[in-house]
Design a protein around this motif. Structure first.
Motif, PDB file in Angstrom:
ATOM      1  N   TYR A 289     -36.394  -5.816 -10.510  1.00 46.70           N
ATOM      2  CA  TYR A 289     -37.843  -5.665 -10.404  1.00 46.70           C
ATOM      3  C   TYR A 289     -38.211  -4.231 -10.017  1.00 46.70           C
ATOM      4  O   TYR A 289     -39.148  -3.642 -10.575  1.00 46.70           O
ATOM      5  N   ILE A 290     -37.464  -3.658  -9.070  1.00 42.75           N
ATOM      6  CA  ILE A 290     -37.709  -2.277  -8.663  1.00 42.75           C
ATOM      7  C   ILE A 290     -37.464  -1.330  -9.833  1.00 42.75           C
ATOM      8  O   ILE A 290     -38.262  -0.418 -10.091  1.00 42.75           O
TER       9      ILE A 290
ATOM     10  N   SER B 156     -34.604   5.609  -3.614  1.00 39.04           N
ATOM     11  CA  SER B 156     -33.529   6.221  -4.388  1.00 39.04           C
ATOM     12  C   SER B 156     -33.820   6.151  -5.879  1.00 39.04           C
ATOM     13  O   SER B 156     -33.602   7.119  -6.616  1.00 39.04           O
ATOM     14  N   VAL B 157     -34.307   5.014  -6.345  1.00 41.68           N
ATOM     15  CA  VAL B 157     -34.652   4.874  -7.761  1.00 41.68           C
ATOM     16  C   VAL B 157     -35.767   5.842  -8.135  1.00 41.68           C
ATOM     17  O   VAL B 157     -35.721   6.517  -9.171  1.00 41.68           O
ATOM     18  N   ARG B 158     -36.783   5.938  -7.286  1.00 40.94           N
ATOM     19  CA  ARG B 158     -37.895   6.857  -7.556  1.00 40.94           C
ATOM     20  C   ARG B 158     -37.425   8.306  -7.596  1.00 40.94           C
ATOM     21  O   ARG B 158     -37.864   9.086  -8.451  1.00 40.94           O
TER      22      ARG B 158
ATOM     23  N   ALA C 224     -28.316   2.232  -6.660  1.00 43.19           N
ATOM     24  CA  ALA C 224     -28.449   3.682  -6.796  1.00 43.19           C
ATOM     25  C   ALA C 224     -27.563   4.396  -5.780  1.00 43.19           C
ATOM     26  O   ALA C 224     -27.237   3.849  -4.720  1.00 43.19           O
ATOM     27  N   LEU C 225     -27.159   5.615  -6.109  1.00 46.76           N
ATOM     28  CA  LEU C 225     -26.307   6.376  -5.202  1.00 46.76           C
ATOM     29  C   LEU C 225     -27.104   6.822  -3.979  1.00 46.76           C
ATOM     30  O   LEU C 225     -28.215   7.314  -4.090  1.00 46.76           O
ATOM     31  N   ARG C 226     -26.505   6.661  -2.811  1.00 46.90           N
ATOM     32  CA  ARG C 226     -27.169   7.038  -1.568  1.00 46.90           C
ATOM     33  C   ARG C 226     -26.932   8.503  -1.224  1.00 46.90           C
ATOM     34  O   ARG C 226     -27.655   9.087  -0.422  1.00 46.90           O
TER      35      ARG C 226
ATOM     36  N   ARG D  28     -35.844   8.963 -10.876  1.00 41.88           N
ATOM     37  CA  ARG D  28     -36.834   9.056 -11.936  1.00 41.88           C
ATOM     38  C   ARG D  28     -37.516  10.434 -11.916  1.00 41.88           C
ATOM     39  O   ARG D  28     -37.796  11.015 -12.970  1.00 41.88           O
ATOM     40  N   VAL D  29     -37.805  10.934 -10.716  1.00 45.31           N
ATOM     41  CA  VAL D  29     -38.376  12.278 -10.603  1.00 45.31           C
ATOM     42  C   VAL D  29     -37.415  13.298 -11.207  1.00 45.31           C
ATOM     43  O   VAL D  29     -37.819  14.178 -11.992  1.00 45.31           O
ATOM     44  N   HIS D  30     -36.141  13.187 -10.856  1.00 45.93           N
ATOM     45  CA  HIS D  30     -35.127  14.121 -11.354  1.00 45.93           C
ATOM     46  C   HIS D  30     -35.071  14.093 -12.881  1.00 45.93           C
ATOM     47  O   HIS D  30     -35.031  15.144 -13.534  1.00 45.93           O
ATOM     48  N   GLU D  31     -35.078  12.898 -13.445  1.00 49.64           N
ATOM     49  CA  GLU D  31     -35.010  12.771 -14.903  1.00 49.64           C
ATOM     50  C   GLU D  31     -36.244  13.380 -15.565  1.00 49.64           C
ATOM     51  O   GLU D  31     -36.134  14.052 -16.598  1.00 49.64           O
TER      52      GLU D  31
END
Length: 336
Positions: free
Chosen positions: A237-238, A280-282, A151-153, A285-288
């Protein structure tokens, strides 16, 4: 721009069947352009007191090809585009473009690449006729993350000027010309969802590779993305379980390695930590979910806590730093 591409893109009738509007009213021009791009200030900057604005718009999934000329010298203050990147390619005439701290004099020999998170102002002169490629920010970031393997930092930032005579500029022009030709000839390719995905992916990948940006060195160095199996297994997995309560111990156990080996792998091959990757993944997901109108019944708090953000003050600060706007603003735009 090479003569062949100038001819194919700059012909008077190119994209004419995709005309959205033609107006001599400044307020209507502002409103109709905002419907495609974003709200902005539009004022006269020259001697004339009337625009002659014409816009064409053709969309393929997360990318649209637009042609726009104002027919008068105008100034535009768009603020941050936020939700999309814009590549502006003058076919004729010229414009002054400022994005963040960068400024260029855009001509048929020099296009501009506008970063979504940096403020944009420009003066477009009366004879300026432009092809404008709009790319959804979520698409841009997702493709970039796929190539990086993580994911982008931080948000993508691009150099503003794209010389059309450079190797990258020629490749970009050829690709845009191809897509325009497909629209012009009503190609069945664009009706294929599989082909459309590949075309939008190729457009985004080409831009990421040819235009200087803060991830290009990493993108051009594939060795940095060849991570060992246990790192990739934890990332997978994440991605599949980001809404679950996960600890470093859980992640290490899933990969069947020690926590120290897991930290070392993420540090060496991803320049981050397992928990930072999870965060970052979470956040993505919130943004989406905030941008999804079908989740209108959910509050920002509900969505944030579902994805593991329980300290809402810290969450709001981190969200704005990454996406350039508050969570509530993202939700407002999605429901507008």
């Amino acid at each position: 721009m090479t003569q062949a591409l100038m001819t194919s893109l700059g012909a008077r009738d190119v994209l004419s069947r995709f005309t959205l509007f033609h107006t001599r009213d400044l307020d209507e021009a502002r409103s109709r352009v905002a419907d495609v791009f974003c709200p902005h200030e539009l004022t006269f900057a020259g001697c004339g007191g009337e625009v002659d604005t014409r816009m064409q718009h053709a969309r393929i999934r997360g990318v649209s090809i637009n042609r726009l000329g104002y027919g008068a010298t105008v100034s535009i203050d768009a603020g941050c585009l936020n939700d999309f990147l814009l590549v502006m390619m003058p076919l004729a005439g010229h414009a002054e473009v400022r994005c963040g701290a960068q400024q260029i004099h855009a001509t048929p020999e020099l296009a501009s690449v506008v970063t979504p998170t940096l403020p944009l102002t420009k003066t477009i002169y009366d004879q300026c006729d432009q092809i404008m490629v709009k790319i959804d920010r979520s698409l841009l970031e997702n493709v970039c993350a796929q190539h990086l393997g993580h994911a982008l930092r931080k948000p993508l930032e691009f150099g503003l000027g794209l010389p059309m005579s450079s190797q990258g500029g020629v490749s970009w022009q050829a690709l845009v010309s191809y897509v325009v030709s497909e629209f012009e000839h009503r190609s069945p390719t664009l009706a294929s969802s599989l082909a459309a995905v590949q075309i939008e992916h190729l457009l985004v990948t080409t831009l990421l590779m040819v235009q200087p940006n803060n991830y290009r060195d990493e993108l051009l160095n594939p060795s940095q993305s060849i991570a060992p199996r246990h790192v990739r297994r934890v990332e997978e997995y994440i991605d599949a379980n980001a809404d679950q309560d996960l600890t470093v111990g859980d992640l290490a156990a899933h990969a069947n390695v020690s926590t120290s080996a897991l930290f070392a792998g993420f540090r060496e091959f991803r320049n981050t930590t397992p928990m930072a990757y999870l965060k970052s993944v979470r956040m993505q997901r919130v943004h989406e979910e905030l941008r999804d109108p079908t989740s209108a019944e959910k509050t920002v708090t509900c969505i944030a806590t579902h994805w593991g953000f329980h300290h809402l003050g810290h969450f709001a600060i981190a969200y704005k730093a990454r996406f350039g706007e508050s969570p509530s603003r993202t939700r407002e735009k999605a429901l507008a």
